[in-house]
Design an enzyme around this catalytic site. Sequence first.
Site, mmCIF file in Angstrom:
data_model
loop_
_atom_site.group_PDB
_atom_site.id
_atom_site.type_symbol
_atom_site.label_atom_id
_atom_site.label_comp_id
_atom_site.label_asym_id
_atom_site.label_seq_id
_atom_site.Cartn_x
_atom_site.Cartn_y
_atom_site.Cartn_z
ATOM 1 N N ARG A 264 0.863 -1.183 0.000
ATOM 2 C CA ARG A 264 0.000 0.000 0.000
ATOM 3 C C ARG A 264 0.900 1.234 0.000
ATOM 4 N NH1 ARG A 264 -4.332 2.510 4.389
ATOM 5 N NH2 ARG A 264 -4.992 4.209 3.029
ATOM 6 N N HIS A 265 0.522 2.218 -0.787
ATOM 7 C CA HIS A 265 1.315 3.452 -0.896
ATOM 8 C C HIS A 265 1.552 4.088 0.472
ATOM 9 C CE1 HIS A 265 -2.158 6.056 -0.099
ATOM 10 N NE2 HIS A 265 -2.867 5.226 -0.855
ATOM 11 N N GLY A 266 2.562 4.953 0.527
ATOM 12 C CA GLY A 266 2.861 5.683 1.758
ATOM 13 C C GLY A 266 1.786 6.700 2.095
ATOM 14 N N THR B 177 -0.518 9.858 2.783
ATOM 15 C CA THR B 177 -0.834 11.130 2.131
ATOM 16 C C THR B 177 -1.525 12.045 3.145
ATOM 17 O OG1 THR B 177 -3.053 10.460 1.437
ATOM 18 C CG2 THR B 177 -1.216 9.912 -0.062
ATOM 19 N N GLU C 122 -4.501 13.227 2.906
ATOM 20 C CA GLU C 122 -5.883 12.755 3.098
ATOM 21 C C GLU C 122 -5.939 11.580 4.073
ATOM 22 O OE1 GLU C 122 -5.740 15.355 -0.163
ATOM 23 O OE2 GLU C 122 -4.572 13.526 0.094
ATOM 24 N N ASN C 123 -4.934 10.684 4.010
ATOM 25 C CA ASN C 123 -4.866 9.592 4.982
ATOM 26 C C ASN C 123 -4.716 10.157 6.395
ATOM 27 O OD1 ASN C 123 -2.761 7.774 2.707
ATOM 28 N ND2 ASN C 123 -4.935 7.496 3.011
ATOM 29 N N ARG D 221 0.344 8.924 -5.840
ATOM 30 C CA ARG D 221 0.824 8.356 -4.580
ATOM 31 C C ARG D 221 1.401 6.949 -4.761
ATOM 32 N NH1 ARG D 221 -4.650 9.136 -4.697
ATOM 33 N NH2 ARG D 221 -6.105 7.458 -4.119
ATOM 34 N N GLU E 175 -7.816 3.217 -6.796
ATOM 35 C CA GLU E 175 -8.724 3.117 -5.653
ATOM 36 C C GLU E 175 -10.147 3.415 -6.117
ATOM 37 O OE1 GLU E 175 -9.832 1.850 -3.042
ATOM 38 O OE2 GLU E 175 -8.461 2.661 -1.514
#
Length: 200
Positions: free
Chosen positions: A7-9, A11, A13-14, A57, A83
């Site tokens: 899973r991407h690093g 962001t 928004e995360n 991302r 996504e």
Amino acid sequence: MNIYLVRHGETKENKDEKFYGDIDNGLTDYGIYQCEKLRNFLKDKKIDKVYVSEKERTIQTAKEILCDKFNYDEIIRDSRLNERNFGAFEGKKYDELKSEYTKECDEWGKDWIGFKPPEGESYKDMYFRVKSFFQKIIKEDDENVLIVAHSGVIRSIYCYIADDNMELFWKFASKNGDVSIIKYEYNNLFIEGIIPNNVL
């Protein structure tokens, strides 16, 4: 075949705990740090092929992981790894959605698989495109594959491995920078391990 599923690093928004899929931003400083840990974990692996979504991302995460180890032009972008598009729900927290889209959130709760946010896509739509992608790559003759994707995509892959059962989606977690090792041997798919980024 060994499939390293990342899973991407992190962001912004995360970090802000917002719903988003189509919004296209890069990583935070902490997200880049998570990639450094992934780079160390994968440094001795000979990667034959790299797949990412179309989102910055995932592309940035792959580049941070691979550094000079892989030709960036050879990274394969595939829209099936994007996504879920949350449409009008993009960039909002759950409390905001409950206030602004009360009726839609009620419908979502009753049918989380088939519900489509306004201008968005359903989980079912996303699942079948992810399934199509995964069925394709396991037919290819690669020994070590890296896939950098998103939480919803990764959990959909887990569901596919677990007897093609969408209902299991909420039984899995997928946090930023986590890596899973998927094996495909003798026509059998299985999850060998899921490693949280904080223990890499």
